[in-house]
Design an enzyme around this catalytic site. Structure first.
Site, mmCIF file in Angstrom:
data_model
loop_
_atom_site.group_PDB
_atom_site.id
_atom_site.type_symbol
_atom_site.label_atom_id
_atom_site.label_comp_id
_atom_site.label_asym_id
_atom_site.label_seq_id
_atom_site.Cartn_x
_atom_site.Cartn_y
_atom_site.Cartn_z
ATOM 1 N N ALA A 67 0.860 -1.176 0.000
ATOM 2 C CA ALA A 67 0.000 0.000 0.000
ATOM 3 C C ALA A 67 0.901 1.232 0.000
ATOM 4 C CB ALA A 67 -0.877 -0.026 1.238
ATOM 5 N N GLY B 28 0.453 -5.130 0.633
ATOM 6 C CA GLY B 28 -0.671 -5.089 -0.299
ATOM 7 C C GLY B 28 -0.299 -5.639 -1.671
ATOM 8 N N GLU C 20 -0.644 -9.207 -1.388
ATOM 9 C CA GLU C 20 -2.071 -9.492 -1.204
ATOM 10 C C GLU C 20 -2.815 -9.407 -2.541
ATOM 11 O OE1 GLU C 20 -2.192 -6.602 2.095
ATOM 12 O OE2 GLU C 20 -3.326 -8.139 3.174
ATOM 13 N N GLU D 164 4.040 -5.705 6.968
ATOM 14 C CA GLU D 164 3.250 -4.674 7.651
ATOM 15 C C GLU D 164 3.604 -4.545 9.125
ATOM 16 O OE1 GLU D 164 2.119 -6.764 5.400
ATOM 17 O OE2 GLU D 164 0.603 -5.821 4.126
HETATM 18 N N1 3HC Z 1 4.585 3.462 0.169
HETATM 19 C C1 3HC Z 1 5.080 4.670 -0.138
HETATM 20 N N2 3HC Z 1 6.369 4.896 -0.430
HETATM 21 C C2 3HC Z 1 7.184 3.847 -0.415
HETATM 22 C C3 3HC Z 1 6.748 2.552 -0.102
HETATM 23 C C4 3HC Z 1 5.379 2.378 0.193
HETATM 24 N N3 3HC Z 1 4.865 1.181 0.484
HETATM 25 N N4 3HC Z 1 7.796 1.710 -0.168
HETATM 26 C C5 3HC Z 1 8.854 2.451 -0.507
HETATM 27 N N5 3HC Z 1 8.491 3.742 -0.668
HETATM 28 C C6 3HC Z 1 9.345 4.845 -1.091
HETATM 29 C C7 3HC Z 1 10.409 5.174 -0.053
HETATM 30 O O1 3HC Z 1 9.920 6.081 0.909
HETATM 31 C C8 3HC Z 1 11.493 5.772 -0.915
HETATM 32 O O2 3HC Z 1 11.114 7.092 -1.203
HETATM 33 P P1 3HC Z 1 12.244 8.203 -1.391
HETATM 34 O O3 3HC Z 1 13.074 7.750 -2.542
HETATM 35 O O4 3HC Z 1 11.462 9.432 -1.627
HETATM 36 O O5 3HC Z 1 13.009 8.218 -0.100
HETATM 37 C C9 3HC Z 1 11.388 4.974 -2.212
HETATM 38 O O6 3HC Z 1 10.078 4.392 -2.214
HETATM 39 C C10 3HC Z 1 12.387 3.876 -2.346
HETATM 40 O O7 3HC Z 1 12.367 3.098 -1.164
HETATM 41 P P2 3HC Z 1 13.708 2.558 -0.508
HETATM 42 O O8 3HC Z 1 14.691 3.646 -0.380
HETATM 43 O O9 3HC Z 1 13.298 1.824 0.714
HETATM 44 O O10 3HC Z 1 14.216 1.562 -1.651
HETATM 45 P P3 3HC Z 1 14.859 0.136 -1.541
HETATM 46 O O11 3HC Z 1 15.106 -0.302 -2.918
HETATM 47 O O12 3HC Z 1 15.972 0.153 -0.561
HETATM 48 O O13 3HC Z 1 13.742 -0.812 -0.897
HETATM 49 C C11 3HC Z 1 11.539 -1.739 -0.662
HETATM 50 C C12 3HC Z 1 12.562 -1.063 -1.595
HETATM 51 C C13 3HC Z 1 12.080 -3.105 -0.227
HETATM 52 C C14 3HC Z 1 10.270 -1.898 -1.415
HETATM 53 C C15 3HC Z 1 11.371 -0.861 0.601
HETATM 54 O O14 3HC Z 1 11.080 0.452 0.182
HETATM 55 C C16 3HC Z 1 10.256 -1.303 1.500
HETATM 56 O O15 3HC Z 1 10.453 -2.176 2.316
HETATM 57 N N6 3HC Z 1 9.089 -0.634 1.383
HETATM 58 C C17 3HC Z 1 7.978 -0.864 2.288
HETATM 59 C C18 3HC Z 1 7.269 -2.148 1.993
HETATM 60 C C19 3HC Z 1 6.096 -2.301 2.899
HETATM 61 O O16 3HC Z 1 6.180 -2.106 4.121
HETATM 62 N N7 3HC Z 1 4.948 -2.662 2.341
HETATM 63 C C20 3HC Z 1 3.736 -2.812 3.113
HETATM 64 C C21 3HC Z 1 3.020 -1.501 3.140
HETATM 65 S S1 3HC Z 1 1.607 -1.508 4.188
HETATM 66 C C22 3HC Z 1 0.452 -2.388 3.321
HETATM 67 O O17 3HC Z 1 0.721 -2.859 2.262
HETATM 68 C C23 3HC Z 1 -0.896 -2.509 3.957
HETATM 69 C C24 3HC Z 1 -1.740 -3.519 3.233
HETATM 70 O O18 3HC Z 1 -1.716 -4.723 3.927
HETATM 71 C C25 3HC Z 1 -3.179 -3.067 3.140
#
Ligand code: 3HC
Length: 694
Positions: free
Chosen positions: A66, A105, A108, A128
């Protein structure tokens, strides 16, 4: 190719419809992406020429979850559930084609496809929990149906990114595509599914693995017990576990309802707000306003380390682990041998624990070149000095390094608080000098304080920040001041902790309050761990502090079996010590003070508020770029519980006006150690928070 919307295209390859997302950086499920998916699937399903549908992403990754930045605000666009429903109920097979990461997400969504194909380098996970959340789009109900209850519990509570091969083995992925050829592989796979008339597999309907877990509540009880220490203080792991329990005990739709309810609860919790804040804080720390992204980097192919002690050896391991050879210099052969032996021991332990094969130990050791001669550092691209904290020794080393090292080499010091400008002043190249402050044990701890001195060049800063990533550290750029950011704030806490003991609190009272707040240990347990005799000189000790008295009694911490605490010789468990208690009571009575019982609230406020105040001073003096950088330092280097965001976030959370009022109250009764920082006063006067300073 048809543009569905700015981030989604629809195209066809024969009878295969292809929906392509392109929403940099990570194809997060923003309103636009959800809209694109919804409209894309609608178009593909309606197109009579399409027999199967591939969902694929452009850029570095499949959907990484998400869009976290949307949380907490109004959500526009199509609902994720509608998108998932359309995919799962599609009368045509849907194939998710995964590269990079399918996370949260994103996974998912993929779990609502009928089939999943991935390249070998891809990874899948439900991370998450690391945002204080749980998978809120069916992940907790669908994942255990494929992975089984135990693996699902492990995945949702750790957030691990599972490699594609493992996903294939557990059935989370149906097929692997050749690396770099995902689109072709996915189209071929889709054709095969059509040709073989394979069924529309809905994960939600597969209850076999859940049936196996029914009637075995001990699976959950055991899991909770085994992880109690790891989950202490966090709310999200338990909520995740309850969702998986619901998957086992309830029909799919009912399980989804439990997931939605618990998702709402964790989403609204201050814990999740802090963890989401922290997610962005960590990434923000990489951005240095006056060091642009295109700043030229210095290639680092060989690193030199001066000092083979605990710190030097640990630092060296980071580089070798990343494939960068190290020359490590000591003054005496036995010290060098001892240092390298410790390193080998560390590697052997890792190999025994299964981190890598035993053969790897020799390979890594072969990347160490031990030397007694500083001139062997002449061809290093970076040299890190890691010797005693004495300015005269450091100056001497830097004078020699200046003469020995090749032009363009970075000269770094691992000092934890000495003035780096003074160290740089002995060289003819102060622009090459920087602080790289590793935390002990340096091969384990994530934090790296990168200390910018007056003349440090942008290139040297950019290279150090990049290098930190290469060796798996989380770097924060700070300025030169005593103790830099981390230890300076630690000092503020330590002073109050010591003072409270002189007023009548026992060390374990203070430690308990901080432990309950979420720290892994309090300041006194930490001193015992580090050794009470760090910086203590026997000959100069005259019982002037409690520490002096303890050290004089050979209570020097864990290593002597006693310090502030007594330690069980077998288990090494800490126990409050009657000896220490008597020492403290005698000390206090000699000082003529009347000991009092200090309430827990006061202990907490007196430890934490001066930290927030010190952080404000650091910002005022521009020794940290932004408040969130201070939080990144404290979460990674000092065990601040991530679900409380860091000291600055915590200040905002409880209210800076409250912090200021308390500081003033303490100042009135206990003196200027509590003098509020001008910035704190200013923010309160303007009705602002630290987060407004971004
Ligand atoms: N939402 C918004 N922005 C995100 C994001 C997300 N889910 N994931 C990454 N970004 C952004 C980062 O803030 C960063 O922005 P910036 O360049 O402006 O600083 C950019 O994307 C790149 O991210 P990273 O620097 O972390 O890049 P990496 O290549 O090192 O890592 C990644 C990539 C493994 C995808 C890492 O970003 C990550 O772990 N992201 C989060 C993943 C996550 O937690 N997903 C679950 C979200 S909650 C959800 O899905 C709820 C659902 O169940 C309903």
């Amino acid at each position: 190719m048809t543009a569905i919307n700015p981030v989604t295209d629809f195209s066809k390859d024969g009878e295969i419809g292809i929906i392509t997302l392109n929403s940099p950086p990570v194809n997060a499920l923003s309103a636009k992406v959800r809209d694109g998916l919804f409209e894309g699937f609608k178009a593909a399903i309606a197109d009579p020429a399409v027999k199967a549908i591939v969902l694929i992403c452009d850029g570095r990754t499949f959907i990484a979850g998400a869009d976290i930045s949307e949380f907490g605000g109004a959500m526009g666009g199509a609902s994720l559930f509608d998108v998932q429903n359309m995919m799962e109920e599609s009368p045509k097979p849907v194939i998710a084609a995964i590269h990079g990461t399918a996370l949260g997400g994103g996974l998912e969504v993929a779990l609502c496809a009928h089939y999943r194909i991935a390249v070998p380098s891809a990874r899948c996970g439900l991370p998450e929990v690391n945002l204080g959340l749980l998978p809120g789009a069916g992940g907790t109900q669908r994942l255990p149906r494929i992975a089984g209850v135990e693996k699902a519990l492990e995945m949702v509570t750790s957030g691990q990114h599972v490699p594609a091969k493992e996903c294939l083995a557990m059935g989370l992925v149906d097929e692997l595509a050749e690396e770099g050829k995902l689109k072709d592989g996915a189209i071929a796979f889709a054709r095969k599914i059509v040709a073989e008339n394979r069924p529309l597999v809905k994960v939600r309907d597969n209850n076999k693995k859940l049936e196996e877990a029914k009637g075995h509540p001990e699976i959950f009880a055991n899991f909770r017990k085994a992880n109690a220490r790891k989950f202490r203080g966090f709310k999200a792991p338990e909520a995740n576990i309850q969702c998986i329990e619901a998957a086992v005990s309830l029909p799919f739709e009912e399980g989804l309802k439990v997931e939605r309810k618990l998702f709402g609860e964790v989403m609204m919790s201050p814990h999740s707000a802090a963890q989401r804040y922290y997610f962005f804080a960590e990434r923000q720390a990489n951005k240095i306003p006056d060091v642009p992204d295109d700043t030229p980097l210095i290639p680092i192919k060989k690193v030199g380390i001066i000092g083979a002690g605990t710190m030097g050896g640990g630092i060296a391991m980071n580089f070798v682990n990343a494939g960068i050879p190290v020359t490590i210099v000591e003054v005496k052969q036995d010290a060098l041998d001892r240092g390298l032996k410790v390193v080998r021991g560390n590697y052997e332990r890792s190999a025994k624990n299964g981190r890598f094969p035993m053969s790897e130990v020799d390979k890594r050791m072969a990347m160490f070149n031990g030397s007694l001669d500083m001139s062997s550092l002449a061809d290093c691209d970076l040299v890190i000095e890691a010797v005693f904290e004495r300015m005269d020794i450091k100056k001497d080393i830097f004078t020699r390094l200046d003469a020995i090292c090749k032009p363009g080499a970075i000269l770094a010091t691992n000092t934890s608080g000495l003035n780096i400008d003074e160290i740089a002043s002995v060289t003819k190249r102060p622009e090459a000098v920087i602080g790289l402050h590793f935390f002990s044990p340096a091969n384990v701890m994530k934090l790296l304080e990168i200390v910018r001195a007056d003349h440090t060049s942008k290139s040297v800063i950019a290279t150090s920040m990049k290098l930190a990533k290469t060796i798996g550290k989380i770097a924060v750029l700070v300025g030169v001041c005593p103790g830099f950011v981390g230890n300076r704030i630690l000092g503020a806490r330590g002073r109050e902790a010591q003072k409270m003991v002189l007023e009548g609190a026992m060390p374990w009272d203070v430690d308990r309050v901080l432990y309950d707040f979420g720290f892994p240990m309090g300041p006194f347990a930490m001193s015992d761990l580090a050794g009470l005799d760090i910086g203590w000189v026997k000959e100069k000790s005259h019982g002037e502090t409690i520490r002096d008295v303890l050290c004089e009694a050979d209570r020097r911490g864990q290593k002597t079996g006693a310090g502030y605490y007594d330690y069980d010789p077998e288990t090494r468990a800490a126990k409050p010590s009657p000896v220490t208690e008597k020492i403290i009571k005698d000390f206090v009575s000699k000082s003529g003070k009347n000991p009092r019982t200090i309430p827990d609230d006061e202990i907490l406020e007196r430890c934490i508020y001066p930290m927030i105040n010190e952080g404000a001073k650091i910002l005022e003096e521009k020794k940290a770029i932004r408040p969130s950088d201070i939080d990144v330092v404290w979460v990674n280097g000092y065990g601040w519980p991530v679900y409380r965001g860091g000291p600055m976030h915590y200040g905002d959370f409880i209210g800076l006006d409250k912090v200021l009022a308390k500081m003033k109250e303490f100042q009135a009764t206990m003196g200027d150690a509590f003098k509020p920082a001008a910035l704190l006063e200013k923010l309160v006067a303007e009705g602002k928070k630290f987060s407004d300073l971004r």
